[in-house]
Design an enzyme around this catalytic site. Sequence first.
Site, PDB file in Angstrom:
ATOM      1  N   SER A 148      30.943  39.161  14.018  1.00  0.00           N
ATOM      2  CA  SER A 148      31.594  40.364  13.498  1.00  0.00           C
ATOM      3  C   SER A 148      32.328  41.193  14.539  1.00  0.00           C
ATOM      4  O   SER A 148      33.243  41.933  14.202  1.00  0.00           O
ATOM      5  CB  SER A 148      30.564  41.237  12.795  1.00  0.00           C
TER       6      SER A 148
ATOM      7  N   HIS B 156      31.775  37.447   7.128  1.00  0.00           N
ATOM      8  CA  HIS B 156      33.200  37.557   7.467  1.00  0.00           C
ATOM      9  C   HIS B 156      33.988  36.289   7.154  1.00  0.00           C
ATOM     10  O   HIS B 156      35.217  36.287   7.248  1.00  0.00           O
ATOM     11  CB  HIS B 156      33.366  37.927   8.940  1.00  0.00           C
TER      12      HIS B 156
ATOM     13  N   LYS C  79      33.460  42.521   2.257  1.00  0.00           N
ATOM     14  CA  LYS C  79      34.544  42.318   3.224  1.00  0.00           C
ATOM     15  C   LYS C  79      35.768  41.740   2.481  1.00  0.00           C
ATOM     16  O   LYS C  79      36.446  42.482   1.809  1.00  0.00           O
ATOM     17  CB  LYS C  79      34.015  41.470   4.358  1.00  0.00           C
TER      18      LYS C  79
HETATM   19  C1  LIG Z   1      27.832  39.468  10.029  1.00  0.00           C
HETATM   20  C2  LIG Z   1      27.428  40.582   9.121  1.00  0.00           C
HETATM   21  N1  LIG Z   1      26.354  40.440   8.340  1.00  0.00           N
HETATM   22  C3  LIG Z   1      25.961  41.411   7.502  1.00  0.00           C
HETATM   23  C4  LIG Z   1      26.654  42.589   7.400  1.00  0.00           C
HETATM   24  C5  LIG Z   1      26.181  43.637   6.461  1.00  0.00           C
HETATM   25  O1  LIG Z   1      26.919  43.597   5.287  1.00  0.00           O
HETATM   26  P1  LIG Z   1      27.062  44.896   4.371  1.00  0.00           P
HETATM   27  O2  LIG Z   1      28.088  45.761   5.023  1.00  0.00           O
HETATM   28  O3  LIG Z   1      27.466  44.373   3.049  1.00  0.00           O
HETATM   29  O4  LIG Z   1      25.720  45.563   4.351  1.00  0.00           O
HETATM   30  C6  LIG Z   1      27.803  42.772   8.182  1.00  0.00           C
HETATM   31  C7  LIG Z   1      28.659  43.962   8.130  1.00  0.00           C
HETATM   32  O5  LIG Z   1      28.429  45.037   7.908  1.00  0.00           O
HETATM   33  C8  LIG Z   1      28.184  41.757   9.071  1.00  0.00           C
HETATM   34  O6  LIG Z   1      29.249  41.928   9.860  1.00  0.00           O
END
Ligand SMILES: Cc1ncc(COP(=O)(O)O)c(C=O)c1O
Length: 386
Positions: free
Chosen positions: A175, A203, A234
């Site tokens: 990320s 992502h 996303k």
């Molecule tokens: C790799 C990754 N996993 C999980 C999440 C969490 O997802 P969410 O924003 O839907 O809680 C994110 C981003 O926030 C992320 O970048």
Amino acid sequence: MFKESVEALKRENLFRSFRYIESAQGPRIILDGRRVINMCSNNYLGLADHPLLKEAAKKIIDEYGVGCGASRLVGGNNILYRELEGRLAIFKETEAALVFNSGYTANIGILQGISEKIDVIFSDRLNHASIVDGIILSRVNFKRYPHKDFKALEDMLSKEDRAKKKLIVTDTIFSMDGDIAPLPDIVELAERFNAMVMVDEAHATGVLGKDGKGALNHFGLKGRVEIQMGTFSKAFGGFGAFVCGSNELIEFLINTARSLIYTTALPPSVLASNIAALNIVESEPTIRQRLWENVEYFKKGLLSYRFDISESETPIIPIILKDNELTMNFSRMLLEEGVYIQGIRPPTVPQGSSRLRVTVIATHTREDLDKALEAIVKVAKKLGVE
Ligand SMILES: Cc1ncc(COP(=O)(O)O)c(C=O)c1O
């Protein structure tokens, strides 16, 4: 009691605070009253304000209202969950799927939920915080391997007792760095050392692979990874997350994942807009094509000025500046130029690797990208960044 700590954060240029957006998410937004080019959103396909998603949500609000009233296992399990989960299982080429309220709660719920089946977890050092927190919550013994270093992982696995139940967990697109995990190598190691694999496709879903199915599809690893997590927050432009896998896994998690069991179900409108997003992701490849054209265009521009963009291979493009103060000054000065790019500092990224995290989306115009690049170069010159 808290003041001193807050002051210390400010001194170290690590203090964070909110900004407010007064427009829909898109390539341009109104931020704190000013119109700016938005280069820090994960809305990769520009679906967050897509007419079909809005229409789907509105229609369902009229029909079902705004809240679900209870948790999924009590009285909140709207029929749209069945459609969404059925569609997801087909999309991700697995037997079943399970929707969670967010990516964060999915990761902590999955890792805590399966903890009794695992003796040791191997986790990439740069995995998302929600994976780290899930591991802590699972109370399972864990080892972090150097970023993407499958040789080091092999070494760690080979030293582990063969009888132990092992899990390897990794983001597929990282990320904060925008690089891609070496999944074929990881899966091969998992098969050799009898480990399970869990991937976080937050992502990659909607971005990589045929019809945006994700990194496993991109690498041709169908059927070789037990636990596939992804999000709607996303590229799908919405909210919520999911895990895909075998029927057994999903039935087990429904009975063990506390972040699923002990929370109110998602509003039906969120489920409806996620279904609408899936329709678009699957049927409109030209949007993804535009995203990748924009990524290549912008990356080429940055590289021609020799910025350090680490090993970015995706719409997430870091500009590594290392220093916290420099990073935040750069971000502030870009905003003065009408370009919003958030600076990212520890603990989100390792010490000494502060960066601007640039994201390119499908709906940026060439003019947006040119203006952003121009602003980055101008500020870099002012700040003496080579
Ligand atoms: C790799 C990754 N996993 C999980 C999440 C969490 O997802 P969410 O924003 O839907 O809680 C994110 C981003 O926030 C992320 O970048």
